[in-house]
Design an enzyme around this catalytic site. Structure first.
Site, PDB file in Angstrom:
ATOM      1  N   LYS A 168      -1.006  -4.651  12.069  1.00 32.13           N
ATOM      2  CA  LYS A 168      -1.832  -4.314  10.910  1.00 32.13           C
ATOM      3  C   LYS A 168      -0.963  -4.462   9.658  1.00 32.13           C
ATOM      4  O   LYS A 168      -0.080  -3.646   9.403  1.00 32.13           O
ATOM      5  CB  LYS A 168      -2.349  -2.863  11.011  1.00 32.13           C
ATOM      6  CG  LYS A 168      -3.460  -2.593  10.012  1.00 32.13           C
ATOM      7  CD  LYS A 168      -3.558  -1.142   9.583  1.00 32.13           C
ATOM      8  CE  LYS A 168      -2.506  -0.743   8.606  1.00 32.13           C
ATOM      9  NZ  LYS A 168      -2.483  -1.485   7.332  1.00 32.13           N
ATOM     10  N   GLY A 219       7.326   1.695   6.454  1.00 32.15           N
ATOM     11  CA  GLY A 219       6.573   2.109   5.265  1.00 32.15           C
ATOM     12  C   GLY A 219       7.205   3.362   4.680  1.00 32.15           C
ATOM     13  O   GLY A 219       8.393   3.630   4.893  1.00 32.15           O
ATOM     14  N   SER A 220       6.417   4.134   3.978  1.00 25.26           N
ATOM     15  CA  SER A 220       6.968   5.294   3.279  1.00 25.26           C
ATOM     16  C   SER A 220       7.206   6.462   4.245  1.00 25.26           C
ATOM     17  O   SER A 220       6.586   6.535   5.319  1.00 25.26           O
ATOM     18  CB  SER A 220       6.007   5.728   2.180  1.00 25.26           C
ATOM     19  OG  SER A 220       4.794   6.146   2.769  1.00 25.26           O
ATOM     20  N   THR A 221       8.059   7.367   3.829  1.00 25.61           N
ATOM     21  CA  THR A 221       8.342   8.545   4.656  1.00 25.61           C
ATOM     22  C   THR A 221       7.088   9.405   4.817  1.00 25.61           C
ATOM     23  O   THR A 221       6.821   9.940   5.896  1.00 25.61           O
ATOM     24  CB  THR A 221       9.499   9.346   4.033  1.00 25.61           C
ATOM     25  OG1 THR A 221      10.669   8.510   4.077  1.00 25.61           O
ATOM     26  CG2 THR A 221       9.790  10.624   4.797  1.00 25.61           C
ATOM     27  N   GLU A 241      10.783   3.029  10.297  1.00 22.12           N
ATOM     28  CA  GLU A 241      11.713   2.582   9.235  1.00 22.12           C
ATOM     29  C   GLU A 241      11.071   3.002   7.930  1.00 22.12           C
ATOM     30  O   GLU A 241      10.048   2.442   7.523  1.00 22.12           O
ATOM     31  CB  GLU A 241      11.922   1.070   9.300  1.00 22.12           C
ATOM     32  CG  GLU A 241      12.658   0.599  10.550  1.00 22.12           C
ATOM     33  CD  GLU A 241      14.098   1.079  10.656  1.00 22.12           C
ATOM     34  OE1 GLU A 241      14.617   1.671   9.688  1.00 22.12           O
ATOM     35  OE2 GLU A 241      14.700   0.881  11.723  1.00 22.12           O
ATOM     36  N   CYS A 275      13.507  -1.284   0.693  1.00 25.46           N
ATOM     37  CA  CYS A 275      13.809   0.057   1.212  1.00 25.46           C
ATOM     38  C   CYS A 275      15.277   0.370   1.025  1.00 25.46           C
ATOM     39  O   CYS A 275      15.658   1.487   0.705  1.00 25.46           O
ATOM     40  CB  CYS A 275      13.428   0.136   2.685  1.00 25.46           C
ATOM     41  SG  CYS A 275      14.149  -1.165   3.690  1.00 25.46           S
ATOM     42  N   GLU A 371      12.462   8.217  -4.717  1.00 24.14           N
ATOM     43  CA  GLU A 371      12.558   6.765  -4.520  1.00 24.14           C
ATOM     44  C   GLU A 371      11.671   6.053  -5.538  1.00 24.14           C
ATOM     45  O   GLU A 371      10.445   6.157  -5.476  1.00 24.14           O
ATOM     46  CB  GLU A 371      12.097   6.408  -3.099  1.00 24.14           C
ATOM     47  CG  GLU A 371      12.207   4.934  -2.814  1.00 24.14           C
ATOM     48  CD  GLU A 371      11.628   4.521  -1.464  1.00 24.14           C
ATOM     49  OE1 GLU A 371      10.623   5.107  -1.036  1.00 24.14           O
ATOM     50  OE2 GLU A 371      12.176   3.585  -0.874  1.00 24.14           O
TER      51      GLU A 371
END
Ligand code: NAD
Length: 469
Positions: A168, A219-221, A241, A275, A371
């Protein structure tokens, strides 16, 4: 533009729902592409599940041969892929071309790996073998900063290990993944690779699907935490990740004009949307002013433009939501520091922000602690070495970090003090498929790349036999 389609069970399929993909250099629609639904996800998972017995029984060498065939097919259409990548993501065409080549390189690298059985014990008492077996259906979820390359962190090792896949892509950059689907349709048996788009609304349906055995997520945390929660019900395997806030530490013996170009590139590459970008720079007070000026010079000279423009170094921010976020960081930087280069969105269509250098800023502000994921570098002054490592490590993130010095041995001797998955010396951002990549703390869980990354797509199966005498 051709008509883009999803890939489900070996068929290129469309959807009654459509979504616009926006060119970030203009803010205008490139094309309408199919928007997947829960039914498409269910059909894709069912196809992957049905394909698993055949694919997992296919010899590793035959699976590797098909991966190499995919790399060949990608290279044969590399120019087209690069152009689509620049159009949907915004990055300079030269970098898009590099991303396509790097993607093919990752596919070939994984195709060259093996999954050897290991004899753990062979004695008079027992013969014990450890085999690595595939998991089943893998869900791969990718972000929009490297929409093609990050697929190659997941698809090749998942398939080499004998799993089948549902990919996806991110909703704002689905096109290169859909193009890759065309290639996969011609290379792999039906159902081995499936690709479904969404408008940021199907991730949870995919990760919580009972027939998904593993989720490989980049993707994001914040989203990573949701993936982790959703995987809990089935004790699914996960590789995450996630976000980062990489610190660079410049020691007192560094020469500002020598280190500035590497630092600038480490912070601004892909318009800071990496990242592992250098996201906060700590500089010893003795060279602080000089290094700030060198960085500002580079920022002032940078060519920011449409990714197809001649000589362009930096493209736009990838999407409208991120553009607004980065503008919020600019406002915080203005309030809490001095901007010595850049500082504003450009007065033109699209999501352009010039590389921005912020000085006289410190920890405890949004621009340093969070970030930014955009082209802004905060530069922070320090005087004490122990203190600077404590500040760098105070972040909940721990993806990468770098130490800069005229004495590389001195810098390397400090590397283990930085809480990060990767610590670079006198450089920032250097990845290769054979070098394991993993985030510390809230930057991730598990490993990608190398043998260690391949192993994450397997389960061990121990066969323990009694003495045969
Ligand atoms: P994001 O977390 O918003 O989205 C990533 C993907 O997750 C998208 O495909 C999205 O549609 C999907 N998603 C959204 N909600 C979901 C849910 N509930 N369940 C499952 N999937 C869901 O991240 P982004 O904005 O696309 O990317 C930027 C972030 O990614 C940054 O934080 C960056 O640091 C991080 N990133 C990390 C790495 C790494 O390797 N560590 C690499 C690239 C980007």
């Amino acid at each position: 533009m051709s008509e883009y389609k999803m890939l489900i069970n070996g068929q290129l399929v469309t959807s009654d729902d459509k979504m616009s993909v926006i060119n970030p250099s203009t803010g205008e629609s490139i094309v309408d592409c199919p928007r997947g639904t829960k039914h498409h996800i269910d059909a894709a998972v069912a196809a992957a599940k049905a394909a698993f017995p055949g694919w997992s029984a296919t010899p590793v060498a035959a699976r590797a041969a098909l991966l190499n065939k995919l790399a060949d097919a990608l290279e044969a259409r590399s120019e087209e892929f690069a152009r689509v990548l620049t159009t949907e993501q915004g990055k300079p065409l030269a970098e898009a071309t590099g991303e396509v080549a790097f993607t093919a390189g990752f596919i070939r690298y994984f195709a060259g790996l093996e999954l050897p059985m290991k004899v753990v014990e062979d004695s008079a008492d027992r013969h014990v073998e450890m085999h690595r077996v595939p998991l089943g259906v893998v869900a791969a979820i990718t972000p929009w900063n490297f929409p093609l390359l990050i697929v190659a962190f997941k698809l090749p090792p998942a398939l080499l290990a004998g799993n089948t896949l549902v990919l996806k892509p991110a909703p704002t950059t689905p096109l290169t993944s859909l193009l890759l689907g065309e290639l996969c349709r011609d290379v792999f048996p039906a159902g081995v690779v499936n690709i479904v788009t969404d408008k940021n609304d199907l991730g949870d349906h995919l990760t919580s699907h009972p027939d998904v055995a593993k989720v490989s997520f980049t993707g994001s945390t914040a989203t990573g935490k949701k993936v982790m929660a959703s995987a809990a019900s089935g004790i699914k395997r996960i590789t995450l990740e996630l976000g980062g806030n990489d610190a660079g530490i410049v020691l007192d013996d560094a020469v500002p004009k020598d280190v500035a170009p590497g630092i600038f590139q480490g912070a601004m590459w892909n318009s800071g949307q990496v990242c592992l970008a250098l996201k906060r720079l700590y500089v010893h007070e003795s060279i602080y002013d000089e290094l700030c000026s060198e960085l500002a010079k580079l920022a002032d000279a940078a060519i920011v433009d449409d990714g197809f423009a001649q000589g362009v170094q930096f493209g736009p921010v990838q999407n409208a939501m991120q553009f607004e976020k980065v503008k919020g960081f600019l406002a915080d930087a203005k309030a809490n520091g001095n901007i010595i280069a850049g500082g504003d969105a450009m007065d033109r269509p699209g999501y352009f922000i010039r590389p921005t250098i912020v000085r006289d800023v410190t920890d405890g502000t949004k621009i340093v602690d969070e970030e930014q994921f955009g082209p802004i570098l905060p530069v922070i002054k320090y005087s004490d070495e122990d203190d600077v490592f404590a500040r760098a490590n105070a972040s909940p993130y721990g993806l990468g970090g770098s130490i800069w010095s005229s004495d590389a041995d001195r810098a390397a001797s400090l590397a283990l003090k930085l809480q990060a998955g990767t610590v670079w010396i006198n450089k920032h951002l250097d990845l290769a498929p054979h070098i394991p990549f993993a985030g510390a703390k809230q930057s991730g869980l598990g490993i990608e790349f190398a043998d260690e990354g391949l192993a994450e797509f397997t389960q061990i199966r121990v066969v323990n036999r009694g003495a045969t005498a």
